[in-house]
Design a protein around this motif. Structure first.
Motif, PDB file in Angstrom:
ATOM      1  N   THR A  23      33.024   4.092  16.220  1.00 25.26           N
ATOM      2  CA  THR A  23      34.251   4.293  17.007  1.00 25.26           C
ATOM      3  C   THR A  23      35.329   4.982  16.174  1.00 25.26           C
ATOM      4  N   PHE A  61      35.632  10.971  15.347  1.00 21.13           N
ATOM      5  CA  PHE A  61      34.748  11.862  16.092  1.00 21.13           C
ATOM      6  C   PHE A  61      34.156  11.161  17.314  1.00 21.13           C
ATOM      7  N   SER A 103      29.174  -0.473  17.904  1.00 17.56           N
ATOM      8  CA  SER A 103      30.148  -0.625  16.825  1.00 17.56           C
ATOM      9  C   SER A 103      29.879  -1.918  16.051  1.00 17.56           C
ATOM     10  N   TYR A 144      25.503  -2.421  17.896  1.00 13.89           N
ATOM     11  CA  TYR A 144      24.682  -1.211  17.827  1.00 13.89           C
ATOM     12  C   TYR A 144      23.360  -1.346  18.596  1.00 13.89           C
TER      13      TYR A 144
HETATM   14  P1  NAP Z   1      35.300   7.911  10.716  1.00 17.70           P
HETATM   15  O1  NAP Z   1      36.554   8.070  11.467  1.00 17.70           O
HETATM   16  O2  NAP Z   1      35.349   7.394   9.334  1.00 17.70           O
HETATM   17  O3  NAP Z   1      34.312   6.980  11.548  1.00 17.70           O
HETATM   18  C1  NAP Z   1      33.058   6.605  11.079  1.00 17.70           C
HETATM   19  C2  NAP Z   1      32.566   5.412  11.855  1.00 17.70           C
HETATM   20  O4  NAP Z   1      31.319   5.011  11.333  1.00 17.70           O
HETATM   21  C3  NAP Z   1      33.437   4.176  11.676  1.00 17.70           C
HETATM   22  O5  NAP Z   1      34.521   4.185  12.534  1.00 17.70           O
HETATM   23  C4  NAP Z   1      32.468   3.062  11.960  1.00 17.70           C
HETATM   24  O6  NAP Z   1      32.520   2.732  13.319  1.00 17.70           O
HETATM   25  C5  NAP Z   1      31.086   3.661  11.694  1.00 17.70           C
HETATM   26  N1  NAP Z   1      30.376   2.916  10.607  1.00 17.70           N
HETATM   27  C6  NAP Z   1      29.129   2.433  10.693  1.00 17.70           C
HETATM   28  N2  NAP Z   1      28.765   1.813   9.577  1.00 17.70           N
HETATM   29  C7  NAP Z   1      29.804   1.867   8.749  1.00 17.70           C
HETATM   30  C8  NAP Z   1      30.029   1.395   7.448  1.00 17.70           C
HETATM   31  N3  NAP Z   1      29.109   0.690   6.771  1.00 17.70           N
HETATM   32  N4  NAP Z   1      31.223   1.643   6.889  1.00 17.70           N
HETATM   33  C9  NAP Z   1      32.173   2.347   7.556  1.00 17.70           C
HETATM   34  N5  NAP Z   1      31.982   2.832   8.816  1.00 17.70           N
HETATM   35  C10 NAP Z   1      30.827   2.595   9.403  1.00 17.70           C
HETATM   36  O7  NAP Z   1      34.542   9.290  10.636  1.00 17.70           O
HETATM   37  P2  NAP Z   1      34.542  10.470  11.728  1.00 17.70           P
HETATM   38  O8  NAP Z   1      35.566  11.442  11.353  1.00 17.70           O
HETATM   39  O9  NAP Z   1      34.546   9.918  13.085  1.00 17.70           O
HETATM   40  O10 NAP Z   1      33.135  11.158  11.426  1.00 17.70           O
HETATM   41  C11 NAP Z   1      31.951  10.558  11.883  1.00 17.70           C
HETATM   42  C12 NAP Z   1      30.813  11.549  11.668  1.00 17.70           C
HETATM   43  O11 NAP Z   1      31.074  12.724  12.422  1.00 17.70           O
HETATM   44  C13 NAP Z   1      30.658  11.986  10.223  1.00 17.70           C
HETATM   45  O12 NAP Z   1      29.309  12.107   9.898  1.00 17.70           O
HETATM   46  C14 NAP Z   1      31.341  13.354  10.181  1.00 17.70           C
HETATM   47  O13 NAP Z   1      30.787  14.181   9.193  1.00 17.70           O
HETATM   48  C15 NAP Z   1      31.001  13.867  11.572  1.00 17.70           C
HETATM   49  N6  NAP Z   1      31.943  14.860  12.051  1.00 17.70           N
HETATM   50  C16 NAP Z   1      33.264  14.578  12.093  1.00 17.70           C
HETATM   51  C17 NAP Z   1      34.149  15.539  12.579  1.00 17.70           C
HETATM   52  C18 NAP Z   1      35.625  15.271  12.658  1.00 17.70           C
HETATM   53  O14 NAP Z   1      36.382  16.175  13.035  1.00 17.70           O
HETATM   54  N7  NAP Z   1      36.083  14.071  12.340  1.00 17.70           N
HETATM   55  C19 NAP Z   1      33.664  16.777  13.012  1.00 17.70           C
HETATM   56  C20 NAP Z   1      32.307  17.030  12.981  1.00 17.70           C
HETATM   57  C21 NAP Z   1      31.445  16.049  12.507  1.00 17.70           C
HETATM   58  P3  NAP Z   1      32.613   1.194  13.756  1.00 17.70           P
HETATM   59  O15 NAP Z   1      33.770   0.618  13.048  1.00 17.70           O
HETATM   60  O16 NAP Z   1      32.814   1.286  15.242  1.00 17.70           O
HETATM   61  O17 NAP Z   1      31.320   0.542  13.398  1.00 17.70           O
END
Ligand code: NAP
Length: 403
Positions: free
Chosen positions: A24, A27, A46, A64
């Motif tokens: 959550t 992205f 999540s 999940y």
């Molecule tokens: P983020 O905000 O850090 O979110 C990552 C999510 O991963 C967390 O909110 C968490 O969701 C989940 N998660 C599961 N296991 C985890 C753990 N052990 N520790 C921490 N988090 C964990 O990152 P994001 O920006 O959304 O990016 C997510 C993915 O999309 C990445 O691989 C990134 O490279 C890719 N991406 C991002 C963008 C962008 O613009 N942000 C663009 C293209 C691709 P829960 O708390 O709900 O479990």
């Protein structure tokens, strides 16, 4: 009618219309929001099931494992470093489409791509790499000013098609890039700054340097050696201002040249169903950028001209370029070339303007535009145009090529 409605209702709530997103974070939330908008049911997986105000209204949130069972497509909006927990879910993820959207911090950060790593972790799932070049921000802002291209790769063609359908429904343009072997390239691609601008940028720098030194030799060095006069004061404004329109005209011609080469390639092959050579593909893809840089040079020329006595031809250039990106592009090129020809006619054939047998820079600048125009005139002759149109509508000289 009621039966139809019931069918629609059923479709809306089926697994096919439900997309599961793991994570959550930024992205996941942005993608979920966009998917909801286009009519999908969205289920979030999540670590914590407490609903947060950041999540779009109308989504469900669960652990999940439970979320994975609700859909056959699961988007992993989590970082590669956290993928390990997926091995515990492998019995649920069997046969499901796992969409890897992840990027890395550095180019070639890991020996294998994130998508290949995922495929090793969950071998019975069908991994598809997609959406990694779309940012959370652009999804949230309605994709108005972002690139709409979504590069997709994977080893299972049905899964790729499903993901491409989702991308289409989101209003994006999916581009099939092949098998999962390409995933590493797609992950690196996201780290390159303005990848489509690199080639146009180098071409413009190269042309600018070339014409600048050319004018320096013909206007300053030549006169200083031959006549002993110092014309170095021309460097700052006059020469620079001569280079801008020359580069601008050349770039404008380079915008249209690949389309013309492509037309000749199609005429020669007698089909449109064969890929263009890679260099031509690349060139065609950066035409917009070339055009924008050409426009930039034209503006620089206009600004520079304001600081030296105003000349009539400035307005010509300026006005011409305002329509350069419209359908009248070729006409614009024709006008600009004609203008250069008229303006420089007296210099082109007068030997006095040739320094060490080098023609004036304006003459050189006409080579590419004139070539483009001559080839274009050839292509629009009725018999050639008719044939080309047929090819572009799908006709093939020898249809076996398609196989
Ligand atoms: P983020 O905000 O850090 O979110 C990552 C999510 O991963 C967390 O909110 C968490 O969701 C989940 N998660 C599961 N296991 C985890 C753990 N052990 N520790 C921490 N988090 C964990 O990152 P994001 O920006 O959304 O990016 C997510 C993915 O999309 C990445 O691989 C990134 O490279 C890719 N991406 C991002 C963008 C962008 O613009 N942000 C663009 C293209 C691709 P829960 O708390 O709900 O479990």
């Amino acid at each position: 009618m009621d039966v139809e409605m019931a069918d629609i209702e059923k479709t809306i709530h089926t697994k096919e219309n439900t997309i599961c997103i793991f994570g959550t974070g930024d992205f996941g939330r942005s993608l979920g929001y966009k998917l909801l908008q286009v009519g999908y049911n969205v289920v979030f997986g999540s670590r914590s099931q407490d609903s947060t105000p950041l999540l779009p209204k109308g989504v469900e949130i669960m652990d999940y494992g439970e979320a994975a069972q609700r859909s056959s497509i699961i988007v992993l909006a989590i970082h590669r470093e956290h993928y390990y927990f997926l091995t515990n879910l492998s019995h649920i993820l069997n046969g499901k489409v796992l969409v890897d959207v992840s990027n890395n911090q550095k180019v070639n950060q890991y020996p294998e791509s994130n998508a290949q790593f995922l495929a090793q972790l969950v071998p019975n799932a069908k991994v598809v790499k997609a959406f990694n070049t779309v940012s959370a921000w652009s999804l949230q802002s309605g994709l108005l000013d972002a690139s709409r291209q979504v590069f997709v790769c994977g080893d299972d063609s049905n899964s790729k098609r499903l993901v491409m359908d989702v991308a289409c429904r989101l209003g994006l343009t999916p581009l099939d890039q092949g098998s999962l072997l390409v995933a590493g390239e797609l992950e690196n691609y996201a780290l390159h700054l303005f990848p489509m601008w690199r080639l146009p940028f180098f071409i413009s720098i190269g042309l600018t340097a070339f014409f600048f030194f050319y004018c320096l030799i013909t206007d300053v060095i030549y006169t200083s050696i031959k006549e002993g006069k110092d014309y170095s004061f021309l460097i700052a404004v006059s020469i620079t201002n001569r280079v801008f329109p020359i580069v601008s005209l050349t770039l404008l011609a380079l915008v249209y040249l690949p389309g013309i080469i492509a037309a000749f390639v199609q005429l020669y092959r007698g089909t449109k169903y064969r890929r263009f050579p890679h260099w031509l593909d690349r060139w065609m893809l950066c035409r917009k950028q070339l055009g924008l840089i050409a426009l930039g040079y034209a503006f620089l020329h206009a600004i520079y001209t304001l600081i030296i006595p105003i000349r009539v031809y400035v307005r010509w250039w300026h006005n011409n370029y305002l329509i350069s990106q419209s359908k009248l592009g070729h006409v614009t090129l024709l006008f600009c070339t004609a203008h250069t020809l008229i303006y420089g006619w007296n210099y082109f054939f007068d030997i006095h303007y040739y320094a060490w047998c080098l023609p004036p820079a304006g003459t050189l600048s006409l080579i590419i535009p004139c070539t483009v125009l001559v080839l274009k005139f050839f292509l629009i002759t009725p018999c050639i145009d008719r044939k080309l149109t047929k090819i572009r509508q799908g006709w093939e000289r020898s249809p076996k090529h398609r196989k």
